[in-house]
Design an enzyme around this catalytic site. Structure first.
Site, PDB file in Angstrom:
ATOM      1  N   CYS A 105      10.929   1.639  34.836  1.00 34.55           N
ATOM      2  CA  CYS A 105      10.894   1.354  33.407  1.00 34.55           C
ATOM      3  C   CYS A 105      12.351   1.349  32.979  1.00 34.55           C
ATOM      4  CB  CYS A 105      10.099   2.411  32.643  1.00 34.55           C
ATOM      5  SG  CYS A 105      10.141   2.099  30.866  1.00 34.55           S
ATOM      6  N   CYS A 108      12.861   3.397  29.471  1.00 33.12           N
ATOM      7  CA  CYS A 108      12.703   4.854  29.387  1.00 33.12           C
ATOM      8  C   CYS A 108      12.056   5.384  30.652  1.00 33.12           C
ATOM      9  CB  CYS A 108      11.960   5.247  28.129  1.00 33.12           C
ATOM     10  SG  CYS A 108      10.498   4.253  27.771  1.00 33.12           S
ATOM     11  N   SER A 109      10.793   5.745  30.603  1.00 30.66           N
ATOM     12  CA  SER A 109      10.201   6.399  31.771  1.00 30.66           C
ATOM     13  C   SER A 109       8.702   6.156  31.864  1.00 30.66           C
ATOM     14  CB  SER A 109      10.472   7.893  31.692  1.00 30.66           C
ATOM     15  OG  SER A 109       9.892   8.391  30.499  1.00 30.66           O
ATOM     16  N   CYS A 110       8.220   5.016  31.352  1.00 28.58           N
ATOM     17  CA  CYS A 110       6.779   4.778  31.349  1.00 28.58           C
ATOM     18  C   CYS A 110       6.233   4.618  32.767  1.00 28.58           C
ATOM     19  CB  CYS A 110       6.448   3.507  30.576  1.00 28.58           C
ATOM     20  SG  CYS A 110       7.117   3.488  28.915  1.00 28.58           S
TER      21      CYS A 110
HETATM   22 FE   LIG Z   1       9.341   3.611  29.443  1.00 23.40          FE
END
Ligand SMILES: [Fe+2]
Length: 200
Positions: A105, A108-110
């Site tokens: 991602c 971010c961190s999905c």
């Molecule tokens: Fe994300």
């Protein structure tokens, strides 16, 4: 010019803030400790086990595999795997000897966390997020996956409403294994695509 007055406010320590939050929960009869433990159990045990179960099923059941590749969210629902409403689509990416899919991602961190678990720290790191796109082969090598030049690497960037999961190749030496045994060898990193499963 009048005399200026400075008010120095001390910031509460972490312990004081935790105590204040705990007191607020207690006042309302809420038990956050329980929810934190539940969440930890989900994140560390149940969610990654979901992804492993889905992969094992796809390995032994070609029809399920076809449904999974056609509409991931619908297929995992058959196995009772929940996905949050805002994860509108689950795209399952099938590896083969010539293709290695990798997810990230960049913003971010999905992740599809109900299948993969919460993202590991390195997944959230700017280093991984930016470099895996530009120099995926090098990043994978640094992570211990040294792919032959003829293997094509495809990097997929997660968005808010489209989540990915890699379907790793079934390793040799697992003929006749039960779904449960197979699920036991599927790793989180293989679901993200930064590892391939080795012959057990
Ligand atoms: Fe994300």
């Amino acid at each position: 010019m009048g005399k200026q007055e400075f008010v120095i406010r001390r910031t509460a320590s972490v312990e004081e803030r935790v105590d204040a939050i705990q007191a607020a929960f207690d006042e309302r009869g809420m038990t956050p400790k329980l929810s934190v433990d539940e969440l930890r159990h989900l994140a560390e045990e149940e969610w990654p086990a979901n992804g492993a179960r889905v992969v094992a099923k796809a390995w032994v059941d070609p029809q399920f595999r076809a449904r999974l590749l056609a509409d991931g969210a619908k297929a995992v629902a058959e196995l009772g795997v929940p996905m949050p409403k805002h994860h509108r689509h689950l795209v399952v990416l099938e590896n083969d000897p010539r293709v290695q899919n990798v997810i990230c991602c960049t913003l971010c961190s999905c992740t599809a966390f109900t299948l993969i678990g919460l993202p590991p720290d390195w997944y959230k790191d700017l280093e991984y997020r930016s470099r895996v796109v530009r120099e995926s082969r090098t990043v994978l090598r640094e992570m211990g996956l040294d792919l032959p030049a003829e293997v094509e690497i495809r990097v997929w960037d997660t968005t808010a409403d489209t989540r990915y999961m890699v379907l790793p190749e079934r390793p040799p030496g697992t003929d006749g294994w039960s779904e449960e045994q197979l699920a036991g060898i599927v790793t989180r990193d293989s679901l993200i695509g930064v590892a391939r499963l080795q012959e057990p």
